[in-house]
Structure formats: C-alpha cells, structure tokens
Design a protein around this motif. Structure first.
Motif, PDB file in Angstrom:
ATOM      1  N   GLU A   1     -16.088  41.399   4.386  1.00  0.00           N
ATOM      2  CA  GLU A   1     -15.318  41.438   3.152  1.00  0.00           C
ATOM      3  C   GLU A   1     -14.175  42.447   3.248  1.00  0.00           C
ATOM      4  O   GLU A   1     -13.054  42.198   2.774  1.00  0.00           O
ATOM      5  CB  GLU A   1     -16.236  41.795   1.982  1.00  0.00           C
ATOM      6  N   ILE A   2     -14.470  43.592   3.862  1.00  0.00           N
ATOM      7  CA  ILE A   2     -13.426  44.615   4.036  1.00  0.00           C
ATOM      8  C   ILE A   2     -12.298  44.069   4.896  1.00  0.00           C
ATOM      9  O   ILE A   2     -11.106  44.220   4.571  1.00  0.00           O
ATOM     10  CB  ILE A   2     -14.032  45.890   4.661  1.00  0.00           C
ATOM     11  N   LEU A   3     -12.664  43.421   6.005  1.00  0.00           N
ATOM     12  CA  LEU A   3     -11.656  42.880   6.918  1.00  0.00           C
ATOM     13  C   LEU A   3     -10.807  41.813   6.242  1.00  0.00           C
ATOM     14  O   LEU A   3      -9.580  41.780   6.389  1.00  0.00           O
ATOM     15  CB  LEU A   3     -12.354  42.309   8.153  1.00  0.00           C
ATOM     16  N   GLN A   4     -11.471  40.956   5.489  1.00  0.00           N
ATOM     17  CA  GLN A   4     -10.740  39.902   4.785  1.00  0.00           C
ATOM     18  C   GLN A   4      -9.766  40.498   3.773  1.00  0.00           C
ATOM     19  O   GLN A   4      -8.622  40.038   3.635  1.00  0.00           O
ATOM     20  CB  GLN A   4     -11.735  38.977   4.076  1.00  0.00           C
ATOM     21  N   SER A   5     -10.183  41.549   3.064  1.00  0.00           N
ATOM     22  CA  SER A   5      -9.308  42.215   2.104  1.00  0.00           C
ATOM     23  C   SER A   5      -8.097  42.831   2.794  1.00  0.00           C
ATOM     24  O   SER A   5      -6.964  42.732   2.318  1.00  0.00           O
ATOM     25  CB  SER A   5     -10.075  43.304   1.356  1.00  0.00           C
ATOM     26  N   LEU A   6      -8.333  43.487   3.941  1.00  0.00           N
ATOM     27  CA  LEU A   6      -7.249  44.129   4.672  1.00  0.00           C
ATOM     28  C   LEU A   6      -6.261  43.101   5.212  1.00  0.00           C
ATOM     29  O   LEU A   6      -5.040  43.309   5.154  1.00  0.00           O
ATOM     30  CB  LEU A   6      -7.813  44.976   5.814  1.00  0.00           C
ATOM     31  N   GLU A   7      -6.775  41.998   5.756  1.00  0.00           N
ATOM     32  CA  GLU A   7      -5.902  40.945   6.281  1.00  0.00           C
ATOM     33  C   GLU A   7      -5.042  40.367   5.174  1.00  0.00           C
ATOM     34  O   GLU A   7      -3.834  40.174   5.336  1.00  0.00           O
ATOM     35  CB  GLU A   7      -6.746  39.839   6.937  1.00  0.00           C
ATOM     36  N   SER A   8      -5.659  40.089   4.033  1.00  0.00           N
ATOM     37  CA  SER A   8      -4.910  39.519   2.912  1.00  0.00           C
ATOM     38  C   SER A   8      -3.873  40.492   2.374  1.00  0.00           C
ATOM     39  O   SER A   8      -2.741  40.114   2.058  1.00  0.00           O
ATOM     40  CB  SER A   8      -5.878  39.125   1.802  1.00  0.00           C
ATOM     41  N   THR A   9      -4.239  41.765   2.316  1.00  0.00           N
ATOM     42  CA  THR A   9      -3.347  42.771   1.725  1.00  0.00           C
ATOM     43  C   THR A   9      -2.168  43.092   2.630  1.00  0.00           C
ATOM     44  O   THR A   9      -1.019  43.160   2.176  1.00  0.00           O
ATOM     45  CB  THR A   9      -4.130  44.068   1.434  1.00  0.00           C
ATOM     46  N   TYR A  10      -2.439  43.300   3.910  1.00  0.00           N
ATOM     47  CA  TYR A  10      -1.417  43.861   4.795  1.00  0.00           C
ATOM     48  C   TYR A  10      -0.873  42.908   5.859  1.00  0.00           C
ATOM     49  O   TYR A  10       0.109  43.250   6.513  1.00  0.00           O
ATOM     50  CB  TYR A  10      -1.976  45.112   5.481  1.00  0.00           C
ATOM     51  N   CYS A  11      -1.479  41.741   6.021  1.00  0.00           N
ATOM     52  CA  CYS A  11      -1.043  40.838   7.091  1.00  0.00           C
ATOM     53  C   CYS A  11      -0.710  39.445   6.583  1.00  0.00           C
ATOM     54  O   CYS A  11      -0.698  38.480   7.355  1.00  0.00           O
ATOM     55  CB  CYS A  11      -2.125  40.739   8.181  1.00  0.00           C
ATOM     56  N   GLY A  12      -0.460  39.324   5.280  1.00  0.00           N
ATOM     57  CA  GLY A  12      -0.065  38.033   4.737  1.00  0.00           C
ATOM     58  C   GLY A  12       1.440  37.857   4.826  1.00  0.00           C
ATOM     59  O   GLY A  12       2.051  38.106   5.867  1.00  0.00           O
ATOM     60  N   THR A  13       2.064  37.482   3.722  1.00  0.00           N
ATOM     61  CA  THR A  13       3.520  37.306   3.710  1.00  0.00           C
ATOM     62  C   THR A  13       4.234  38.574   3.239  1.00  0.00           C
ATOM     63  O   THR A  13       5.436  38.567   3.003  1.00  0.00           O
ATOM     64  CB  THR A  13       3.908  36.127   2.797  1.00  0.00           C
ATOM     65  N   ILE A  14       3.465  39.655   3.097  1.00  0.00           N
ATOM     66  CA  ILE A  14       4.038  40.969   2.768  1.00  0.00           C
ATOM     67  C   ILE A  14       3.612  41.960   3.842  1.00  0.00           C
ATOM     68  O   ILE A  14       2.424  42.050   4.180  1.00  0.00           O
ATOM     69  CB  ILE A  14       3.560  41.472   1.397  1.00  0.00           C
ATOM     70  N   GLY A  15       4.558  42.684   4.389  1.00  0.00           N
ATOM     71  CA  GLY A  15       4.258  43.751   5.331  1.00  0.00           C
ATOM     72  C   GLY A  15       4.776  45.055   4.766  1.00  0.00           C
ATOM     73  O   GLY A  15       5.984  45.205   4.547  1.00  0.00           O
ATOM     74  N   ALA A  16       3.871  45.985   4.486  1.00  0.00           N
ATOM     75  CA  ALA A  16       4.270  47.227   3.816  1.00  0.00           C
ATOM     76  C   ALA A  16       4.270  48.399   4.794  1.00  0.00           C
ATOM     77  O   ALA A  16       3.293  48.600   5.524  1.00  0.00           O
ATOM     78  CB  ALA A  16       3.328  47.526   2.661  1.00  0.00           C
ATOM     79  N   GLU A  17       5.350  49.147   4.792  1.00  0.00           N
ATOM     80  CA  GLU A  17       5.434  50.389   5.552  1.00  0.00           C
ATOM     81  C   GLU A  17       5.521  51.537   4.554  1.00  0.00           C
ATOM     82  O   GLU A  17       6.516  51.680   3.844  1.00  0.00           O
ATOM     83  CB  GLU A  17       6.659  50.396   6.453  1.00  0.00           C
ATOM     84  N   PHE A  18       4.457  52.334   4.499  1.00  0.00           N
ATOM     85  CA  PHE A  18       4.425  53.448   3.551  1.00  0.00           C
ATOM     86  C   PHE A  18       3.645  54.642   4.071  1.00  0.00           C
ATOM     87  O   PHE A  18       3.678  55.713   3.459  1.00  0.00           O
ATOM     88  CB  PHE A  18       3.817  52.990   2.218  1.00  0.00           C
ATOM     89  N   MET A  19       2.969  54.506   5.203  1.00  0.00           N
ATOM     90  CA  MET A  19       2.155  55.609   5.701  1.00  0.00           C
ATOM     91  C   MET A  19       2.984  56.739   6.307  1.00  0.00           C
ATOM     92  O   MET A  19       2.455  57.791   6.645  1.00  0.00           O
ATOM     93  CB  MET A  19       1.130  55.090   6.707  1.00  0.00           C
ATOM     94  N   HIS A  20       4.308  56.502   6.458  1.00  0.00           N
ATOM     95  CA  HIS A  20       5.181  57.591   6.897  1.00  0.00           C
ATOM     96  C   HIS A  20       5.494  58.556   5.759  1.00  0.00           C
ATOM     97  O   HIS A  20       6.076  59.613   5.984  1.00  0.00           O
ATOM     98  CB  HIS A  20       6.492  57.020   7.451  1.00  0.00           C
ATOM     99  N   ILE A  21       5.122  58.190   4.545  1.00  0.00           N
ATOM    100  CA  ILE A  21       5.396  59.037   3.383  1.00  0.00           C
ATOM    101  C   ILE A  21       4.457  60.236   3.406  1.00  0.00           C
ATOM    102  O   ILE A  21       3.236  60.093   3.522  1.00  0.00           O
ATOM    103  CB  ILE A  21       5.226  58.238   2.077  1.00  0.00           C
ATOM    104  N   VAL A  22       4.998  61.424   3.282  1.00  0.00           N
ATOM    105  CA  VAL A  22       4.205  62.651   3.336  1.00  0.00           C
ATOM    106  C   VAL A  22       3.411  62.853   2.053  1.00  0.00           C
ATOM    107  O   VAL A  22       2.267  63.306   2.080  1.00  0.00           O
ATOM    108  CB  VAL A  22       5.125  63.868   3.600  1.00  0.00           C
TER     109      VAL A  22
END
Length: 948
Positions: free
Chosen positions: A163-184
């Motif tokens: 379930e965790i993997l499915q949530s992560l795939e849907s959230t971060y590997c669908g048609t949206i790719g988010a870059e935000f972990m560089h934020i301090v």
C-alpha cells in the motif's frame, strides 16, 4: 484595509452556531483523507491558516489518530530481560522499518525522475536505482508486511509495504513530478508532502469541475483552429500542443481572487499570447481579426499583435480583480523583471507589504528559461528588500524544443530547463500537459504555496509545439521523429473529451455542442470570458490622464521659498543625539549644515539630496536604487547613515514628518539588466513621483542595453506606454580607463527620435537640483538620461548658492559666465559636461578674451532656439567649435551636429561648426594616465588655439 466586520461575520456564518459540530466532523474526516469531503469543503479547509510548530506547518492533526496512539501506549508491555529473547524478530522488523522510511524519502527526492511527463512519450528517463525495493534491502516478500508510515500523509499511521509503494508511485511517479526536497525550510517541504500525498496527487474532482476543464480546453483549441483556417500561414505563434495553459490560468486567477487579490500582472512571450488575450483577458475577437486583416488604427510605429499588452477586470469569488498583460519585445525573458517592477509599484501604492493583494504571473519558454541570464538575476531579486513581490508564480510552457534545438546536450547542462529555480529553493511541479486534471491540481498547489509562504513557485507544463517555431516554419526538417509523433497525436482537448465520455461525465452530443457554441461566439466577435466585468471599478488601476499629450518643452516652476529650503537643508543634515558616525561622514554633514546657513556654497551631494527633500515634502514619492546608492559610488550622497557601533541605519529623508511622501532607497544586487528592467516596470506603473536607477559607473549600463533599446527609448512609440524613469550614469574622462570613463552617451544619442527621451549633462549643483525637481513636478513622463559627474562632485568651481536653488530653473543652455565682451568674441566653444571646467581654467590662465564658452545642458530634445539666442549675442562671431572629451565616433558629435548647424543657419551668418576632441577610437578611453593626459591637453589646446 481590513474587511469590514459585518463582511467577516457574513463570510463565516456557515461555520457558526448549530453547524459547529457538523463542521468539526467534516474537518476530522478531511484531515484523515481530503477525498472524504466534497470539493467545496476541501477548498475551504485547504485555505485555513496553518498550524505553526517548531519544525512543520500543517493544517492540523486528526484527533482520532492522537487518541489511537495513546490507546496503544497504554497496552504496551514493559520491556524486561525475560522478553528480550522474544524480540529478535522485532529487531529485524525495526531494521526494515528504517528501510521503508528511506524508501519513502527516496520517492520524495527522486520520484519525479520516473514520472510520466512527456505527452509524446519520446523522452527517455534514466533508471533510478533508489526507487527499487532491492536498493533498500526490501523485496516483494515484504509487500504484505505492515509498517509504520511515519510522516507519509496517507490518512493512516500504518499500512502494508504494498500500500505504501502504491501510494508513493501514484503521488510521485504519475503525471506529476515534484521537486521540493532541495528546500531547506522544513515547514515548506512538509506542506508539499501533505498536499500531494493526502490525495495521491489526484484529487477527486466533481463532474462540474471536469466539464469546466473541458470547456476551457475547447476555447483554447477552438481559437487556434479558427485563426488557422481564417489566416493560414500567418504568424501567430499558436498555443497548439500547450492548450492546458488556458485552464491553468483561469484557475490561477480565480483562486488568487479567492485569496482577496485585487490585481494580477502577467508577463509572457509570444507563444500562446493571442489565446491568452482572447480567452483569459477578454479581448474582443473582432479586434484581433482586424489586426490580422490590417484594419486596425495605430499611432507612431506600433508593434506586432503578439507583443501587445491588454488589461481588463474579472470577477472572482473574492470580488473584482484587475488583470494586466504586460507589453513585451521578442527578447525572451526580459519582460519578467519588468512585470516584477510593475507589481511592486502596485503593491507600494496599496501599502501591500506581504504581496497578497497584487500577484505576478510569468509565463516562460523552456529554452529561454534555461538559457537567458536575466532569469537568474530575477530569481536572485525575489527575496531582496528592494525587489521582492511576495512570490511569483512561474509557468514554463515547455515545448521540449527551442526554435530548432531539442537535444538536451545542446540546450542546457541540467536535467530540467527549470533547474535554475532551485537557487532560491522554489518548489518545481513538472506536469504532463495532456493530463488537464493534474495541471489543475498543481495550479491550485502553486497558488496556495505562494499565498502561504510568499515565495516563488514553478510549474513546468510539459507539452509540445504542434506547428513549427511559427506557422510558416517546417519543423520536421530538424525534428523528424518528434513531428512524426505529433502528426498522429490527438489534441489534449480530444483526449480529455474521450475520457469524460467513457466515464459518463458527458455525452458525445454535449461535447459537440461545446465546440459549436464556442465557434459561434467567436464568429460573433464578442468577448469570450464569462467573468469579464463590463463596467470596471476604476479605483483598481492608476489614472494616467493627467500625464497625456504634453509637449516636450512643457514649462515647470521648480522654484521654492528660500526659508523653506534652508529649513529643509538643516533638517536633513541633523542626526539624533548620540548617533556615532564615521569621521568623514560627520564632516560632510557638518559642511552641509554650513551650506544651509549660507556659510559655504552648495556642492553636488548637498543639492541633490535637497532636491529629494523638497519633493518629498511636496507629496512626490521618491524611489532610488542601484549599486551603492545609499552612500554613492563616489561617496557624495550619504542618504543612508550607518551607526558605527551597532550597524543600524538612519535615513534622514524618511524623517521629514508625517505628511511627507515615501522615500525608498536600496542598494541593489550586482545586476544591471534585471534591476533596470524592474525600475522601468515600476516607473510605467507609478507616474506620481520620481523613480531613479543609478549605475555604479555609467559604463556598466551597457549590461542592460536590451532594456534601454526595447523598453526605455521605444516603449512609448511601440505600445503608448509612458515612463518617467530617471537614469543617473556617472560619465567623465579622468584617466580611469576604457571601462570607467564613458556612459556611452553616443548610444543614447543615436536612439533619440520623436522626442522619446531627455538626455541631460548638468554641470552645477543648481542644475541637478532643478533638473530633478522638473522631472517630478511637470506632468511630462519621458525617460530622463543623465550623464552625472564624478570629479565634479567635489570640484571647487562646480558649486551653487542657496539663492540659485531657490529662485532659478533648469537652464537648457548656460551662456558665458565670465566678463567677456560680446563684441570681442570671435569664437564660441560649445561643450557639455566636465570638459567645460578644464576649458574655463585654461582660458583664464592664458588670459584669452575673444573665446566664449557655452554649455549645452540638455542634448535632447536639442534646445535650438535657446542656443540661437545665445549665439546672437556675438556680432563678430567667425568660428564655432564643438569640443568634447569623447572620441569623435562617440559622445554627441555625430548625433547632434545637425542641430547645431540648424541653429547657425537661422543665425544667417553662413557659419558652420567644426569638431575638436579625441580622434575616433574603438575603445571609449585610454588605459594609461599619461596617454589620457596627453590627449586631454591636445583637445584643450586645439579648442583654445588663437583665433584668426
């Protein structure tokens, strides 16, 4: 101003009284999973204030989760030696738990690299080992094992690995790719996590919202098809392939309005501009058709239709909102800092210190965003005191090709075209343009992020360009594979319509009606934006009427009462008791107090700051920026005083009393291009006062040549945009070499035409006093280019009296000041700037009595009649010389000699004008002091050689 209290009660009545328990239950359900509540309630809850904690800023914590956690704690057994043996398996489980947390972190950091962003399906994504279970020493055998979810916002504190993997795939590997972990900032990172993970990056939008999305896409596609059939092959830089921009902008504007924004300023290049004009700002299609068909009326030169700006008022959930689309040239990205300047001026007018009432939206192209240096400069300005605007929403219309360049190894050195935005820790949301619902979601996130944190945010709208760079271009010559795919690619609108029909959201017939209805409205030529306000609230924008249609020689009274002047002069040079100043600064202020008392003549710095003080007291705001403007590059201004003990600042010009106008002064970042463009944008939006940019050395202004060429000198004649910007450019030949001598006066002179700008070279403190006051007081809004001095700042002859400031005016031409008999004069030496004082000193030393020295203080518009009046004073004149320090191919000679000859022709003496100065040179000035002195001596000797 704050909302009226009754309005606040009205807006919150639905959550009061008997509804409280019901709303609390809804909110608890929303916190567990935002999809549990209707879209209207989800929007309301998302806009609630954040809960501030030490490390994160979230909406709230579900109370049910807290209760469950305490229940678990109460049931936990006490760990003893007897239980240790049974915990070996638990230790292995704990190790895996840590690996699961690392897996979650990996998806947050690198999930975007597996996202399905390219609507064409051609982009090759590199393998990301961090996202594999094996990398984290997990396997498919663990998929059914239940783990703690940690900070994963999925509405449950535990879930199976599957379930965790499915949530992560849907959230971060669908048609949206988010870059935000560089934020301090931890709060900002967790905000993005919560927004995306809680709905798996795919909110459940209602049927009404989805139909509205399709309607917006239909508008975008419908306009392009209509223009393509009406005007085949005509350049229009269409939006085809990037139609999702229109629903994104529509949502952005309405959502900003819901946050009580009153104005939005949009900047964009040419691609899609006509579509934005018609479908977002509400320009009449009939007017656009007239432009295509050459039936439009225009004044002066005008500009092409895909550079035109526009403004209108739109109704939003928060009330009426003013939209402005900035005019722009084809120089990509240069409009961005112009927009920022315009926004800051509007915010200052509204005293909007947080930037919540005026929002900048800038639309970029992918190639330009990665390639143009002004993008970096503008980002660097975004959080500085002088230039911040509360965050800009950036949209990159990513065609995946720049003209004919599409290979990444040619276009940039970074993975994405948006990587430059990471320098200011802006979150970047890459989104597939063929997924309109994903585009809608990231749009809502971007607006909310900007509203919450007041910082820049970037949407990378990955799409394609169905035609070539323009409609007459054949793109398959250089991109054969891409355009073979595009040829067979269904449009975004058609793909989404098929999806909605398949899901039963609308019928095939309803879809056809949408297309037909838009086509019919387009043919009628009526505005196509339903929220357009037909009778706009005029208080939302500035009235420029008082500044229109004035002649260039409009007179102005720059005199001021002598006692008032003395009082101000003393006031701005007094400091609070006990303020420790640097020794030389203290001496400068002491001297200025003596000048105020009449014991010393005024120097340049005293007169300049006094000019600002008189304007501020009269209600004219003053804004002054540039590198080192507080002190002045040459230590002459000292408008900002530095406490030598605690480094605090004291600005006397901000302490003239409650009734004074605002005085803004900031040292800028080390930029010319973006900073000057910003100040241009500010000046075109704030006509009431004085806006000044000062170069550190005038030579460095050429780093902003695009702004000078495309905006300052031509903006009025291309777009009818008035601008009263003042540029102070230190200029003068003192032997400091090629890069510290010339403000490139000749370039400004070459650009002079149709009374477009003012070019002045003042030589006395009184002249700069009256010139500055004239620029603000008279309602003529033309750019003022000033060749300001360096050595003259402390020249013993370059001084003025208080009476000259109080009773004088700006003199376009200054006649001979020595007691030279007009009848004895055989030669007149015309000159401008510092060289005058060298000519004067040498003439006096030699005792010459038949040569007169005449200063031209305004080189454009050229004062022919004033010069003629001076020349008439010399009945025996037989020789006229133009003397300049600059080389012959530079300075004023080539651009101004015809003006001088025209004045001489009116004199009727048959005299011409001859040149005296340095020979033509590729470099502005000599690099060696000995050579400089030799050249200077030669031109002085030539100008003062005995008359015939």
């Amino acid at each position: 101003m704050r909302d009226h209290s009754m309005e606040q009660f009205w807006l919150s009545s639905h959550i009061a009284g008997g509804n409280a328990a019901y709303v609390e239950d809804l909110y608890e359900s929303f916190l567990l999973n935002p999809e549990n509540v209707s879209e209207q309630w989800r929007l309301y809850f998302e806009q609630l204030p954040q809960v501030q904690t030490k490390h994160i800023s979230v909406l709230d914590t579900p109370h049910s989760a807290v209760r469950d956690q305490f229940a678990k704690i109460s049931k936990m057994r006490v760990r003893t030696e007897a239980t240790v043996a049974h915990d070996a398996q638990a230790t292995e489980f704990e190790r895996k738990q840590v690996r699961v947390v690392q897996l979650i972190s990996a998806y947050r950091q690198r999930g975007h690299q597996h996202a399905k962003l390219d609507p064409l399906g051609l982009a090759k994504r590199e393998n990301v080992p961090d996202l594999a279970l094996q990398f984290h020493q997990l396997s498919t055998a663990d998929l059914d094992t239940v783990f703690q979810t940690g900070s994963l916002y999925i509405g449950s504190d535990s879930a199976t690995l599957g379930e965790i993997l499915q949530s992560l795939e849907s959230t971060y590997c669908g048609t949206i790719g988010a870059e935000f972990m560089h934020i301090v900032d931890t709060d900002e990172r967790h905000w993005v996590m919560q927004r995306m993970e809680s709905v798996r990056s795919r909110p459940d939008y209602s049927a009404a919202v989805r139909r509205q999305l399709l309607s917006e896409l239909t508008k975008a596609e419908g306009l392009e098809k209509s223009l393509g059939s009406k005007y085949p092959g005509t350049k229009r830089f269409g939006l085809e392939g990037g139609e999702s921009l229109i629903p994104a902008l529509t949502e952005m504007i309405q959502r900003c309005g819901a946050y009580r924004a009153k104005e939005i300023v949009i900047g964009m290049a040419h691609r899609g501009r006509l579509n934005v004009l018609i479908n977002i700002l509400g320009k009449k299609p009939s007017e656009l058709f007239a432009e295509f068909e050459g039936r439009v009326s225009y004044q002066s030169s005008g500009d092409v239709k895909y550079h035109q700006g526009f403004s209108s008022n739109i109704m939003t959930p928060g009330g009426e909102l003013h939209l402005a689309l900035a005019f722009n040239p084809s120089h990509l990205e240069i409009v961005s800092p112009v927009v920022e300047g315009s926004v800051r001026a509007r915010q200052d007018r509204r005293n909007d210190q947080t930037g919540s009432m005026v929002v900048p939206i800038v639309i970029h192209g992918d190639a330009a965003f990665a390639g143009q240096g002004v993008v970096m400069e503008t980002f660097q300005m975004s959080q500085t005191r002088a230039y911040k605007t509360g965050g800009t929403i950036h949209i990159v219309l990513n065609n995946q090709v720049g003209f004919t360049t599409s290979l990444r190894e040619d276009a940039r050195s970074t993975e994405y075209c948006t990587d430059v935005a990471k320098m200011v820790q802006a979150p970047i949301f890459h989104v597939n343009g063929d997924d309109p619902e994903a585009v809608l979601f990231v749009t809502q996130m971007a607006v909310d992020y900007r509203n919450e944190f007041g910082k820049d945010v970037v949407i990378d709208l990955v799409c394609y360009r169905r035609r070539g760079h323009n409609e007459a271009d054949e793109p398959s010559v250089t991109q054969p594979v891409m355009y073979a795919q595009i040829k067979n690619q269904e449009s975004t609108r058609d793909l989404y319509a098929k999806k909605l029909i398949a899901e039963g959201v609308l019928t095939q017939e309803q879809d056809g009606d949408l297309v037909s209805a838009y086509r019919d409205s387009l043919e009628r030529g009526e505005p196509l934006v339903s929220s357009l306000v037909s009778e706009p609230n005029t208080s939302l924008f500035v009235d420029w009427t008082p500044y229109l249609n004035h002649p260039w020689d409009l007179p102005s009274d720059t005199r001021i009462d002598l006692q008032t002047l003395q009082s101000l002069a003393l006031e701005i040079n007094q400091t609070p008791e006990g303020l420790p100043l640097q020794r030389q600064v203290g001496k400068i202020l002491e001297d200025r107090r003596k000048m105020a008392a009449g014991a010393l003549p005024l120097n340049w710095g005293a007169a300049e700051t006094l000019a600002y003080a008189t304007l501020l007291k009269a209600g004219y705001p003053v804004r002054l920026t540039g590198q080192d403007v507080g002190r002045g590059t040459f230590s002459h201004r000292h408008a900002v005083l530095h406490n030598q003990k605690d480094a605090s600042l004291y600005v006397p010009l901000q302490r003239l009393g409650q009734d004074q106008a605002p005085f803004t002064i900031h040292d800028s970042l080390l930029s010319e291009e973006a900073v000057l463009a910003f100040e241009y944008g500010y000046a075109t939006t704030a006509p009431t006062g004085l806006v000044i940019w000062e170069a550190q050395f005038g030579d460095f202004a050429n780093g902003a040549q695009v702004v000078i060429d495309q905006f300052i000198t031509s903006g009025e004649h291309k777009w009818s945009r008035l601008c009263g910007l003042t540029m102070l450019l230190p200029h003068g030949y003192e032997g400091q070499g090629p890069e510290h001598s010339s403000a490139r006066l000749e370039r400004f002179m070459q650009l002079c035409a149709e009374k477009n700008i003012q070019v002045c070279i003042p030589t006395t403190p009184a002249q700069v006093f009256h010139m500055i006051r004239r620029q603000a007081i008279r309602p003529l809004r033309k750019p003022l280019i000033v060749m300001s001095p360096k050595s003259l700042l402390r020249h013993k002859e370059a001084v003025s009296t208080l009476e000259e400031l109080a009773n004088g005016q700006f003199q376009l031409v200054i006649p001979e000041i020595d007691n030279v008999s007009p009848k004895a004069v055989k030669r007149v030496v015309l000159c401008a700037g510092k060289v005058y004082y060298e000519l004067l000193a040498e003439r006096r030393a030699r005792g010459i009595e038949d040569i007169a020295l005449v200063r031209i203080e305004q080189m454009y518009p050229f004062p022919e009649q004033e010069l003629l009046s001076v020349l008439k004073e010399y009945p025996n004149l037989s020789d006229v010389v133009w003397c300049q320090e600059e080389p012959m191919n530079q300075g004023c000679w080539y651009a101004s000699q015809h003006h001088m000859r025209r004045a001489l022709d009116q004199l009727g003496s048959g005299l011409g004008v001859r040149y005296v100065g340095r020979e033509a040179s590729a470099a502005p000035a000599a690099g060696y002091m000995a050579l400089h002195l030799k050249q200077q001596e030669a031109l002085i000797n030539q100008a003062l050689e005995p008359t015939q």
